[in-house]
Design a protein around this motif. Structure first.
Motif, short mmCIF file in Angstrom:
data_model
loop_
_atom_site.label_atom_id
_atom_site.label_comp_id
_atom_site.label_asym_id
_atom_site.label_seq_id
_atom_site.Cartn_x
_atom_site.Cartn_y
_atom_site.Cartn_z
N ALA A 38 20.40 -21.76 33.08
CA ALA A 38 19.74 -21.05 31.99
C ALA A 38 18.26 -20.91 32.25
N TYR A 39 17.62 -21.98 32.75
CA TYR A 39 16.19 -21.92 33.06
C TYR A 39 15.91 -20.90 34.15
N GLU A 40 16.78 -20.85 35.16
CA GLU A 40 16.58 -19.90 36.25
C GLU A 40 16.65 -18.47 35.74
N ARG A 41 17.62 -18.19 34.87
CA ARG A 41 17.76 -16.83 34.35
C ARG A 41 16.61 -16.46 33.42
N LEU A 42 16.18 -17.40 32.59
CA LEU A 42 15.19 -17.08 31.56
C LEU A 42 13.77 -16.99 32.10
N TRP A 43 13.40 -17.90 33.03
CA TRP A 43 12.00 -17.86 33.48
C TRP A 43 11.74 -18.42 34.87
N LYS A 44 12.52 -19.37 35.35
CA LYS A 44 12.20 -19.97 36.64
C LYS A 44 12.28 -18.97 37.79
N GLY A 45 13.33 -18.15 37.79
CA GLY A 45 13.48 -17.17 38.85
C GLY A 45 12.30 -16.22 38.92
N ARG A 46 11.82 -15.79 37.77
CA ARG A 46 10.66 -14.88 37.71
C ARG A 46 9.42 -15.53 38.30
N LEU A 47 9.20 -16.79 37.97
CA LEU A 47 8.01 -17.48 38.47
C LEU A 47 8.13 -17.80 39.96
N ARG A 48 9.34 -18.11 40.42
CA ARG A 48 9.53 -18.30 41.86
C ARG A 48 9.17 -17.03 42.62
N ALA A 49 9.62 -15.89 42.10
CA ALA A 49 9.32 -14.62 42.76
C ALA A 49 7.82 -14.37 42.78
N GLU A 50 7.13 -14.68 41.69
CA GLU A 50 5.68 -14.49 41.64
C GLU A 50 4.98 -15.39 42.64
N LEU A 51 5.44 -16.63 42.75
CA LEU A 51 4.82 -17.56 43.69
C LEU A 51 4.99 -17.09 45.13
N PHE A 52 6.23 -16.76 45.50
CA PHE A 52 6.50 -16.42 46.89
C PHE A 52 6.02 -15.03 47.28
N ALA A 53 5.56 -14.25 46.32
CA ALA A 53 4.90 -12.99 46.66
C ALA A 53 3.62 -13.25 47.45
N HIS A 54 3.09 -14.48 47.35
CA HIS A 54 1.87 -14.84 48.07
C HIS A 54 2.15 -15.44 49.44
N TYR A 159 5.94 -28.44 36.56
CA TYR A 159 5.65 -28.82 35.19
C TYR A 159 4.36 -29.62 35.12
N ARG A 160 3.74 -29.61 33.94
CA ARG A 160 2.60 -30.46 33.64
C ARG A 160 2.67 -30.78 32.16
N LEU A 161 2.00 -31.84 31.75
CA LEU A 161 1.98 -32.19 30.34
C LEU A 161 1.07 -31.22 29.61
N SER A 162 1.62 -30.45 28.71
CA SER A 162 0.88 -29.40 28.02
C SER A 162 -0.28 -29.96 27.22
N SER A 163 -1.34 -29.17 27.10
CA SER A 163 -2.49 -29.55 26.26
C SER A 163 -2.28 -29.13 24.81
N ARG A 164 -1.20 -28.40 24.52
CA ARG A 164 -0.91 -27.97 23.16
C ARG A 164 -0.16 -29.08 22.43
N PRO A 165 -0.66 -29.51 21.26
CA PRO A 165 -0.10 -30.71 20.60
C PRO A 165 1.41 -30.66 20.37
N VAL A 166 1.93 -29.56 19.85
CA VAL A 166 3.36 -29.51 19.55
C VAL A 166 4.18 -29.56 20.83
N SER A 206 -1.07 -20.46 34.02
CA SER A 206 -0.24 -21.31 33.16
C SER A 206 0.84 -20.48 32.49
N PHE A 207 1.99 -21.11 32.27
CA PHE A 207 3.13 -20.46 31.65
C PHE A 207 3.82 -21.44 30.71
N MET A 208 4.74 -20.94 29.92
CA MET A 208 5.59 -21.76 29.07
C MET A 208 4.77 -22.70 28.19
N GLN A 209 3.90 -22.10 27.38
CA GLN A 209 3.07 -22.89 26.47
C GLN A 209 2.25 -23.95 27.23
#
Length: 221
Positions: A38-54, A159-166, A206-209
């Protein structure tokens, strides 16, 4: 060596840094793609493509896992993939064969890479440094820098620990599951050691909140 083979290239596996890491991923390897689908379909695949474009030139994919990055490799790049888990590498080899993508695969400790200095134009690590203990993050970055050419680049998506409280609160609540299921932690603190590792940030997004970070790092000297 091609994707049909998995070779033990280092006797000191990642278990020296995290006793449960390789065992954890050997255990979940048959289910990993299903758990992450589910993560790959929703957002991980898109970010992998963006990363490897470089990516360019000779590429080292650190922590290749089951090979989720393989569809996003630029066609002109020669790729080497490493992982501490033989089970994950076997699935990466299957994925490479199914996509007719030639690459070399080795079972290896990312803290003790069996490669010469400055061997790769691009070093990529996607969702892997969170599995390295906090006290070894600097060592990990230094080792990635060592095998990267002076004019090369290190691509990180993690991943990183988000700076957004929620979001931060939710991530803290999920942390026990992440440690149990994936031997990872959201507060690995990779970015705290970039300068000390002799690297500089060429791009940060940064992505995903604010819970996922894409970094392009360059050797600073």
């Amino acid at each position: 060596m091609r994707a049909s083979d998995v070779e033990l290239a280092s006797d000191r596996l990642l278990e020296t840094a995290h006793p449960n890491c390789a065992r954890t991923y050997d255990r979940i390897a048959p289910l990993y793609d299903l758990l992450d689908a589910a993560y790959e379909r929703l957002w991980k695949g898109r970010l992998r493509a963006e990363l490897f474009a470089h990516a360019q030139g000779r590429v080292l994919d650190v922590g290749i896992g089951t090979g989720a990055n393989i569809p996003h490799y630029p066609g002109a790049c020669a790729v080497v993939g490493i992982d501490s888990s033989r089970g994950m590498l076997e699935r990466a080899a299957d994925r490479a064969r199914s996509r007719r993508r030639a690459l070399d695969l080795f079972q290896m400790n990312l803290l003790d890479l069996a490669f010469a200095d400055h061997m790769f134009d691009t070093v990529a690590a996607t969702f892997v440094l969170i599995c390295v203990p906090k006290e070894l993050q600097l060592e990990a970055l230094r080792e990635l820098r060592r095998v990267c050419r002076p004019d090369g680049q290190i691509l990180i998506l993690d991943y990183r620990l988000s700076s957004r409280p929620v979001t931060r609160t939710l991530m803290r609540a999920m942390s026990p599951w992440l440690r149990f299921a994936f031997a990872g932690r959201y507060d690995a603190g990779t970015e705290d050691h970039i300068e000390s590792a002799g690297l500089r940030v060429a791009l940060r997004r940064s992505f995903m909140q604010d819970a996922v970070r894409l970094l392009i790092l360059k050797p600073s000297g």
